[in-house]
Design a protein around this motif. Sequence first.
Motif, PDB file in Angstrom:
ATOM      1  N   GLU A 119      -6.003   3.374   3.914  1.00  0.00           N
ATOM      2  CA  GLU A 119      -7.129   2.466   3.992  1.00  0.00           C
ATOM      3  C   GLU A 119      -6.294   1.206   4.725  1.00  0.00           C
ATOM      4  OE1 GLU A 119      -8.328   1.233  -0.029  1.00  0.00           O
ATOM      5  OE2 GLU A 119      -9.372   2.967  -0.083  1.00  0.00           O
ATOM      6  N   ARG A 120      -5.162   0.860   4.501  1.00  0.00           N
ATOM      7  CA  ARG A 120      -4.545  -0.254   5.255  1.00  0.00           C
ATOM      8  C   ARG A 120      -4.237   0.193   6.856  1.00  0.00           C
ATOM      9  NH1 ARG A 120       0.152  -3.623   4.568  1.00  0.00           N
ATOM     10  NH2 ARG A 120       0.235  -4.850   6.453  1.00  0.00           N
ATOM     11  N   PRO A 151       0.948  -1.120   0.185  1.00  0.00           N
ATOM     12  CA  PRO A 151      -0.039  -0.165   0.017  1.00  0.00           C
ATOM     13  C   PRO A 151       0.887   1.181   0.146  1.00  0.00           C
ATOM     14  CG  PRO A 151      -0.923  -1.711   1.513  1.00  0.00           C
ATOM     15  CD  PRO A 151       0.668  -2.037   1.133  1.00  0.00           C
ATOM     16  N   ASP A 203      -7.826   8.857   0.526  1.00  0.00           N
ATOM     17  CA  ASP A 203      -8.320   8.088  -0.524  1.00  0.00           C
ATOM     18  C   ASP A 203      -7.000   7.093  -1.011  1.00  0.00           C
ATOM     19  OD1 ASP A 203     -10.755   8.993  -0.825  1.00  0.00           O
ATOM     20  OD2 ASP A 203     -10.076  10.774  -1.754  1.00  0.00           O
ATOM     21  N   THR A 204      -6.034   7.057  -0.244  1.00  0.00           N
ATOM     22  CA  THR A 204      -4.565   6.336  -0.760  1.00  0.00           C
ATOM     23  C   THR A 204      -4.930   4.895  -0.158  1.00  0.00           C
ATOM     24  OG1 THR A 204      -3.280   6.876   1.210  1.00  0.00           O
ATOM     25  CG2 THR A 204      -3.398   8.437  -0.540  1.00  0.00           C
ATOM     26  N   SER A 205      -4.125   3.969  -0.828  1.00  0.00           N
ATOM     27  CA  SER A 205      -4.314   2.406  -0.528  1.00  0.00           C
ATOM     28  C   SER A 205      -3.483   2.533   1.139  1.00  0.00           C
ATOM     29  CB  SER A 205      -3.637   1.611  -1.338  1.00  0.00           C
ATOM     30  OG  SER A 205      -2.109   2.190  -1.589  1.00  0.00           O
TER      31      SER A 205
END
Length: 234
Positions: free
Chosen positions: A224-225, A199, A219-221
Amino acid sequence: MPYFWVVGTDTDVGKTMVTTLLMRNLQKQGLRVMPYKPVQTGEVFNGEQSFYYDTAMYEKYSLQSLDLKNLNGYSFKEAASPHFAAQLEGQQIDTQRLLSQMQQLQSTYDVVICEGAGGLFVPLDTYGKTTLLDVIVQSKLPVVVVTRTALGTINHTLLTLEALNKRNIDVLGIVFNGHTESEMEQDNIQMILQHHPLPFATIPKLEDPSQIAEYALRDTSLFERLLKHETIIN
């Protein structure tokens, strides 16, 4: 996720900015977040006032009141490697004290972000036997790696990730900092992610630190992680 390190591939890659961004964005999720700088060096003077850049950034941009006395473990005046800056002031860095402070904060806050100093192999003692990486291993906490996007970042980033993987340290993701969207930088990012499909978040080159107040990572992976891990653990 609630407790993790922000480490860099080198000095001046933007660890403090990323730590501050993560702090603000996680605070917006309703979490009680505490940044912690185990060792900071380089006293800054503004007229008759002096301060340390790292902890001053935390305090200035935090959306919550911070426990100022527990923002860091050691502060040394000289802008140098921690071991040398400590030596100039006749001090030694007690790594067990740092680990105890981290554990205490972990019992109080939803999220604790520990910001490293320099790169992984920055020495913390005069003899060079103890490095920042040793403290990270002992803390048993995962890390977020901050790196540049410019020329040289592929080598620095892959070496950093190799050192972490060799020691079985969980890497939550990568932050590519200072992106100007050049073709070379895009290729650098893609090459690193080909080796390590983690991520990530890409942050443009911010011309002024005040832009931190308006920048979102949601909105970044990578973010989210982080949120996924926080939800699982809590």
